[in-house]
Write a protein that holds these residues in place. Structure first.
Motif, PDB file in Angstrom:
ATOM      1  N   ILE A  69       0.838  -1.195   0.000  1.00 54.38           N
ATOM      2  CA  ILE A  69       0.000   0.000   0.000  1.00 54.38           C
ATOM      3  C   ILE A  69       0.877   1.251   0.000  1.00 54.38           C
ATOM      4  CG2 ILE A  69      -1.707   1.321   1.326  1.00 54.38           C
ATOM      5  CD1 ILE A  69      -2.823  -1.236   0.026  1.00 54.38           C
ATOM      6  N   ALA A  70       0.583   2.143  -0.931  1.00 60.00           N
ATOM      7  CA  ALA A  70       1.257   3.444  -1.008  1.00 60.00           C
ATOM      8  C   ALA A  70       0.291   4.521  -0.538  1.00 60.00           C
ATOM      9  CB  ALA A  70       1.687   3.720  -2.444  1.00 60.00           C
ATOM     10  N   LEU A  71       0.819   5.531   0.136  1.00 60.98           N
ATOM     11  CA  LEU A  71      -0.044   6.599   0.630  1.00 60.98           C
ATOM     12  C   LEU A  71      -0.217   7.734  -0.373  1.00 60.98           C
ATOM     13  CD1 LEU A  71       0.841   6.848   4.412  1.00 60.98           C
ATOM     14  CD2 LEU A  71      -0.865   5.467   3.252  1.00 60.98           C
ATOM     15  N   ASP A  72       0.710   7.858  -1.320  1.00 53.94           N
ATOM     16  CA  ASP A  72       0.538   8.907  -2.325  1.00 53.94           C
ATOM     17  C   ASP A  72       1.101   8.459  -3.663  1.00 53.94           C
ATOM     18  OD1 ASP A  72       3.347   9.601  -2.574  1.00 53.94           O
ATOM     19  OD2 ASP A  72       3.179  10.835  -0.790  1.00 53.94           O
ATOM     20  N   GLY A  73       0.802   9.257  -4.680  1.00 55.53           N
ATOM     21  CA  GLY A  73       1.201   8.906  -6.036  1.00 55.53           C
ATOM     22  C   GLY A  73       2.697   8.791  -6.222  1.00 55.53           C
ATOM     23  N   ARG A  77       4.470   5.374  -7.578  1.00 57.08           N
ATOM     24  CA  ARG A  77       5.388   5.282  -8.719  1.00 57.08           C
ATOM     25  C   ARG A  77       6.739   4.701  -8.291  1.00 57.08           C
ATOM     26  NH1 ARG A  77       2.570   9.873  -9.453  1.00 57.08           N
ATOM     27  NH2 ARG A  77       4.141  11.243  -8.535  1.00 57.08           N
ATOM     28  N   ALA A  78       7.259   5.143  -7.145  1.00 52.76           N
ATOM     29  CA  ALA A  78       8.560   4.645  -6.671  1.00 52.76           C
ATOM     30  C   ALA A  78       8.508   3.150  -6.383  1.00 52.76           C
ATOM     31  CB  ALA A  78       8.997   5.412  -5.419  1.00 52.76           C
ATOM     32  N   LYS A  91       0.974  -5.414  -7.377  1.00 55.75           N
ATOM     33  CA  LYS A  91       0.638  -5.547  -5.962  1.00 55.75           C
ATOM     34  C   LYS A  91       0.536  -4.191  -5.262  1.00 55.75           C
ATOM     35  CE  LYS A  91       3.183  -9.901  -5.433  1.00 55.75           C
ATOM     36  NZ  LYS A  91       4.321 -10.547  -4.743  1.00 55.75           N
ATOM     37  N   VAL A  92       1.046  -3.135  -5.888  1.00 55.02           N
ATOM     38  CA  VAL A  92       1.100  -1.811  -5.265  1.00 55.02           C
ATOM     39  C   VAL A  92      -0.184  -1.044  -5.568  1.00 55.02           C
ATOM     40  CG1 VAL A  92       2.421   0.316  -5.006  1.00 55.02           C
ATOM     41  CG2 VAL A  92       3.614  -1.807  -5.589  1.00 55.02           C
ATOM     42  N   ARG A  93      -0.836  -0.586  -4.517  1.00 52.43           N
ATOM     43  CA  ARG A  93      -2.101   0.151  -4.635  1.00 52.43           C
ATOM     44  C   ARG A  93      -2.081   1.371  -3.729  1.00 52.43           C
ATOM     45  NH1 ARG A  93      -5.226  -4.534  -5.434  1.00 52.43           N
ATOM     46  NH2 ARG A  93      -4.404  -5.491  -7.314  1.00 52.43           N
ATOM     47  N   LEU A  94      -2.822   2.388  -4.118  1.00 49.45           N
ATOM     48  CA  LEU A  94      -2.994   3.571  -3.271  1.00 49.45           C
ATOM     49  C   LEU A  94      -3.987   3.268  -2.152  1.00 49.45           C
ATOM     50  CD1 LEU A  94      -3.290   6.602  -5.727  1.00 49.45           C
ATOM     51  CD2 LEU A  94      -1.569   6.284  -3.925  1.00 49.45           C
TER      52      LEU A  94
END
Length: 148
Positions: A69-73, A77-78, A91-94
């Protein structure tokens, strides 16, 4: 903050033995440090436990993870850029994508350079996304269970 809130939701749902919740940054800033005191204050005021130590996410972790889980765009992207495979990148989602009231692509803003109000707003946004995230995780667990 998101780690503490989601860990509490996982425990409340009785899934704490089935779901690991952890956090790491996309950079090594503050590695080894505890959470920002404002984060701790907001979490404690809301009744959440936290025992966070900053660390940097490693591409080698993707193989063992079902969801990132990513907290921001920028983090999204990173993380996708460091993913070893297309399957890992998927697997990476906001986090806010799990909040039906959030607009598409919505970030959890970084409150670090602002006031305590920003940390409280972050908590509100994280809490709003956690029911949807928990539902998705529960669904993935059921799918794995049926496949086994």
């Amino acid at each position: 903050m998101a780690e503490s809130v989601f860990r509490a939701r996982v425990a409340e749902a009785g899934l704490d033995g089935l779901v690991d919740v952890d956090s790491a940054g996309t950079d090594g800033w503050h590695e080894g440090d505890g959470a920002d005191p404002r984060t701790v204050a907001v979490l404690e005021a809301a009744g959440y436990a936290q025992d966070h130590r900053a660390r940097q996410f490693r591409a080698s972790w993707f193989a063992a993870l079902d969801l990132v889980i990513a907290l921001d765009g920028g983090h999204l992207r990173a993380l996708r850029a460091m993913a070893p495979t297309a399957e890992d990148a998927a697997k990476v989602r906001l986090l806010r994508s799990y909040d039906p009231a959030a607009p598409a692509g919505a970030d959890v803003p970084d409150p670090y350079y602002g006031s305590l109000d920003g940390f409280e707003e972050c908590l509100r946004l994280v809490e709003a996304a956690c029911p949807g995230l928990l539902e998705a995780v529960r669904g993935a667990l059921e799918t794995k269970e049926h496949a086994a």
